[in-house]
Write a protein that holds these residues in place. Structure first.
Motif, PDB file in Angstrom:
ATOM      1  N   ASN A   1      -0.733  -3.035  -3.950  1.00 52.72           N
ATOM      2  CA  ASN A   1      -0.185  -2.127  -4.856  1.00 52.72           C
ATOM      3  C   ASN A   1       1.153  -2.469  -5.791  1.00 52.72           C
ATOM      4  O   ASN A   1       1.730  -3.195  -5.539  1.00 52.72           O
ATOM      5  CB  ASN A   1      -0.346  -0.905  -4.283  1.00 52.72           C
TER       6      ASN A   1
ATOM      7  N   SER B   1      -4.920  -5.240  -7.073  1.00 52.37           N
ATOM      8  CA  SER B   1      -5.870  -3.420  -6.710  1.00 52.37           C
ATOM      9  C   SER B   1      -5.815  -3.559  -8.281  1.00 52.37           C
ATOM     10  O   SER B   1      -5.630  -3.116  -8.758  1.00 52.37           O
ATOM     11  CB  SER B   1      -5.996  -2.688  -5.792  1.00 52.37           C
TER      12      SER B   1
ATOM     13  N   PRO C   1     -10.932  -4.710  -5.338  1.00 53.64           N
ATOM     14  CA  PRO C   1     -10.314  -3.697  -4.726  1.00 53.64           C
ATOM     15  C   PRO C   1      -9.510  -4.075  -3.657  1.00 53.64           C
ATOM     16  O   PRO C   1      -8.696  -2.379  -3.524  1.00 53.64           O
ATOM     17  CB  PRO C   1     -12.104  -2.480  -4.403  1.00 53.64           C
TER      18      PRO C   1
END
Length: 318
Positions: free
Chosen positions: A266, A250, A262
């Motif tokens: 993660n 992201s 976006p």
């Protein structure tokens, strides 16, 4: 045509210490690609200061400075590897007069030489076209041994696009590997974003028998399934080459890339994958690509790249 630039000790700096506490104290800079030929295990770092592949793929300029930025962040990382493990920086390969293909030839040969001389190659980029040159060198090494190579790519994109006007680019590396090694192409892509890959690329992946997890499935709450898929893939091959495209993360964690999103994954899920792959004892080569320092914020993306490299090597050699 000399496409090589010697490493600079300037890129390796950090806190001063009277004992081995930080990476900058452990790394040795080696000039003129004079590969260390001992039979002991060692890490060989090679940069790809290139962005011609990104230009051809209509990406944002700036990846040329990626290797230097990663080195600067790695230098200050605390050292937790075995003290007798040589960390050797062999400098950078770059591109002259837009001759991307010549850069690729050089990288493939150096990768093959690194593996034959008992190095664990760590290649830092630079555009993701690096994966074709890097992967070709690893495939040549594995083919000589008669083994099966698995390629794992953490990425928002399949990077299975066709050549552009007959030329390679940062979106085509894994298609090129599939075409060059059709009998030994085993590919797992993690974090694929539907919004970044048209239907035609999903069709290409199916034709190549590529395995993949889309972003919606690549989440921590789905870890048991993800782990199952990765273990199945690991069990089906002898060795693994891991490619980490920073644009798969992201943009909250990796703003400094050519194609930010976006909706990427993660670090928590990525690092669980890194540990699983490293613990398999099958990982033999690694690259981290698409760092674009021009768009980075407080070196966040470069730091993430450095931490990924450090973590993987710690799990491999720890």
């Amino acid at each position: 045509m000399n496409l090589h630039q010697n490493p600079s000790p300037y890129h390796w700096s950090g806190r001063k210490s009277d004992q081995l506490d930080y990476w900058h104290q452990a790394v040795q800079t080696i000039s003129n690609l004079n590969l260390v030929q001992t039979t002991e295990k060692k890490v060989g770092i090679l940069g790809y200061a290139g962005e011609e592949g990104v230009i051809r793929n209509q990406g944002r300029l700036g990846t040329l400075e990626g290797p230097a930025a990663i080195r600067k962040m790695l230098g200050s990382v605390a050292y937790h590897l075995p003290e007798n493990l040589p960390l050797l920086d062999y400098g950078d390969i770059f591109t002259i007069n837009q001759d991307l293909e010549a850069s690729h030839v050089a990288i493939s040969q150096i990768t093959l030489d690194l593996l034959k001389s008992h190095h664990f190659p760590v290649l830092i980029g630079g555009g993701h076209d690096l994966a074709y040159a890097h992967g070709r060198g690893v495939q040549q090494y594995i083919s000589e041994k008669g083994e099966k190579l698995g390629i794992i790519n953490l990425d928002a994109h399949f990077d299975l696009r066709p050549l552009a006007d007959g030329k390679a680019h940062s979106g085509s590396p894994f298609l090129q590997l599939a075409q060059e090694f059709p009998e030994n192409f085993h590919y797992l892509a993690l974090g694929i974003q539907r919004a970044a890959n048209p239907k035609s690329l999903f069709q290409t992946a199916e034709k190549l028998n590529a395995r993949y997890l889309v972003m919606e499935d690549f989440r921590l709450n789905n870890w048991e399934y993800i782990e199952e898929q990765i273990i199945w893939f690991l069990d089906s091959v002898n060795k693994v080459y891991l490619s980490i495209d920073l644009d798969g993360f992201s943009s909250a964690f990796a703003p400094g890339v050519s194609a930010p999103s976006p909706m990427g994954f993660n670090p928590q899920i990525a690092f669980k994958v890194f540990e699983l792959i490293a613990k398999s004892k099958k990982l033999i080569s690694l690259d981290v690509v698409e760092l674009n320092p021009k768009y980075d914020q407080d070196n966040a993306t470069a730091r993430l790249a450095a931490r990924a490299i450090e973590y993987i090597l710690r799990k491999v050699f720890g």
